[in-house]
Design an enzyme around this catalytic site. Structure first.
Site, PDB file in Angstrom:
ATOM      1  N   GLU A 140      -4.706 -23.089  37.933  1.00 29.86           N
ATOM      2  CA  GLU A 140      -5.064 -21.950  38.789  1.00 29.86           C
ATOM      3  C   GLU A 140      -6.000 -20.988  38.065  1.00 29.86           C
ATOM      4  O   GLU A 140      -6.912 -20.435  38.668  1.00 29.86           O
ATOM      5  CB  GLU A 140      -3.807 -21.205  39.256  1.00 29.86           C
ATOM      6  CG  GLU A 140      -2.983 -21.955  40.297  1.00 29.86           C
ATOM      7  CD  GLU A 140      -3.742 -22.195  41.604  1.00 29.86           C
ATOM      8  OE1 GLU A 140      -4.770 -21.546  41.838  1.00 29.86           O
ATOM      9  OE2 GLU A 140      -3.304 -23.061  42.387  1.00 29.86           O
ATOM     10  N   TYR A 176      -2.121 -13.310  42.984  1.00 24.02           N
ATOM     11  CA  TYR A 176      -2.454 -14.645  43.498  1.00 24.02           C
ATOM     12  C   TYR A 176      -1.840 -15.737  42.609  1.00 24.02           C
ATOM     13  O   TYR A 176      -1.130 -16.628  43.084  1.00 24.02           O
ATOM     14  CB  TYR A 176      -3.979 -14.833  43.609  1.00 24.02           C
ATOM     15  CG  TYR A 176      -4.331 -16.278  43.736  1.00 24.02           C
ATOM     16  CD1 TYR A 176      -4.171 -16.927  44.961  1.00 24.02           C
ATOM     17  CD2 TYR A 176      -4.734 -17.032  42.643  1.00 24.02           C
ATOM     18  CE1 TYR A 176      -4.423 -18.287  45.089  1.00 24.02           C
ATOM     19  CE2 TYR A 176      -4.986 -18.376  42.752  1.00 24.02           C
ATOM     20  CZ  TYR A 176      -4.832 -18.995  43.973  1.00 24.02           C
ATOM     21  OH  TYR A 176      -5.061 -20.338  44.084  1.00 24.02           O
ATOM     22  N   ASP A 231      -5.843 -15.932  47.990  1.00 26.56           N
ATOM     23  CA  ASP A 231      -7.177 -15.839  47.378  1.00 26.56           C
ATOM     24  C   ASP A 231      -8.212 -15.676  48.496  1.00 26.56           C
ATOM     25  O   ASP A 231      -7.863 -15.483  49.664  1.00 26.56           O
ATOM     26  CB  ASP A 231      -7.453 -17.083  46.520  1.00 26.56           C
ATOM     27  CG  ASP A 231      -7.565 -18.364  47.337  1.00 26.56           C
ATOM     28  OD1 ASP A 231      -7.289 -18.328  48.564  1.00 26.56           O
ATOM     29  OD2 ASP A 231      -7.947 -19.395  46.769  1.00 26.56           O
TER      30      ASP A 231
END
Ligand code: SF4
Length: 354
Positions: free
Chosen positions: A37, A120, A138
């Site tokens: 991520e 996020y 996001d």
């Protein structure tokens, strides 16, 4: 936001059929999800795949990451950009070792407390690796939610984001939070594309999507225009001596912190070589390049400088070709000068041997 209540079943069915096979999805440990991520922020999936594989081979555990040498870490990250992401990964790995005894924290709040981890990323790790029902919001997800619900709030504003996050939190399926978060991101990446060109005919939300029904996909999401970037004209010095090239380490804070660069200054600064104590034997044009950061654009002209000066300013090194390739992380901003630098080094090396 009633439309979101209709989304889980068709979206999860669509995701089952269309999810891309990605290395971090096949074994979604907290460490794998976290690193992937962070790499995927501001970066396309295709560009991340090789970096992710190399990173996991070199640093397979949190403990390895916490202990890695800074230059090696930067070398593993070289070319991905936004280098503070890598520095924060290492810092957070240290926090996991010190504060959590080497075990990855397993609550949303503890994950959120790690360096470089925002709402996020904490949401993605919590949902995907631990099955905690938290949204991961996001840009892709904001676009999908704005279009489905017809929300005309500016998606760059925190209150719009908070409203959409809350709506997702209230409507997400409690049994499949990880799949749901990933499905939303995937829909934004593959179908609900930006710039007014979504593929609504292929979308599982088409039956109840407000923007699709009302022909508003070019207008939603609403996003305030970005501020214009500052343009800097810079001269990049490719300083060569006896088969080596001068590299300078950037300052510990700010843009491209701690990375290695070809020395460069604002164009028009004619005293740079004097200031550095470098006497040129001869100079040549060294090509040109451009690099766009989020707030600044560098327009660069190269200058090849041959010198017999040996002593460099503090914090500089002479690098030969192998060191340039393997030891020192030179960021992408200087990519356009690398072939010329390597070619010049090879030329210098040959003249040494002849
Ligand atoms: S129907 Fe079209 S606009 Fe609506 S979410 Fe799907 S792709 Fe996006």
């Amino acid at each position: 936001m009633n439309e979101l209540e209709q989304l889980p079943i068709p979206l999860l069915q669509w995701f089952q059929e269309h999810a891309r096979t990605l290395p971090w999805r096949s074994d979604p440990t907290p460490y794998h999800v976290w690193v992937s991520e962070i790499m995927l922020q501001q970066t396309r999936v295709a560009a991340v795949l090789d970096y992710y594989r190399r990173f996991m081979e070199a640093l397979p555990t949190v403990a390895d990451l916490a202990a890695v040498d800074d230059d090696r870490l930067m070398k593993l990250w070289q070319g991905l950009g936004y280098y503070s992401r890598a520095r924060n990964l290492k810092k957070a790995a240290g926090q996991i070792m010190d504060r959590f005894g080497g075990r990855f924290p397993d609550t949303y709040e503890d994950i959120l407390s790690l360096s470089g981890v925002g709402e996020y990323t904490a949401g993605a790790i919590s949902a995907i690796a631990f099955g905690i029902p938290v949204p991961a919001v996001d840009g892709n997800v904001l676009r999908v939610v704005a279009r489905i619900t017809g929300d005309r709030g500016d998606i760059g504003k925190p209150d719009t984001k908070a409203r959409m996050r809350q709506a997702l939190l209230e409507t997400m399926p409690r049994q499949f939070p990880g799949a749901y978060d990933q499905a939303l991101m995937e829909l934004g990446a593959l179908v609900c594309l930006p710039n007014g060109a979504p593929l609504c005919a292929q979308c599982p939300a088409a039956d109840f999507c407000t923007a699709c029904r009302e022909g508003l996909t070019a207008e939603i999401p609403v996003k305030a225009p970005k501020k214009a970037r500052r343009v800097e004209e810079r001269t990049v010095y490719l300083i060569l001596r006896a088969g080596r090239i001068a590299l300078r380490r950037r300052a510990a804070r700010g843009l491209l912190a701690c990375l290695w660069e070809f020395p460069n200054e604002l164009r028009g600064d004619r005293g740079a070589l004097d200031r550095w104590g470098i006497a040129p034997l001869h100079m040549d044009h060294g090509g040109s390049g451009k690099h766009i950061f989020s707030h600044i654009e560098w327009r660069m002209e190269g200058l090849v400088v041959h010198t017999d000066t040996e002593v460099l300013p503090e914090g500089w090194v002479w690098a030969d070709r192998a060191a340039l390739a393997e030891t020192y992380a030179v960021p992408n901003a200087f990519q356009s000068f690398l072939p010329l630098a390597i070619g010049a080094l090879e030329g210098e090396q040959e003249s040494l041997w002849n």
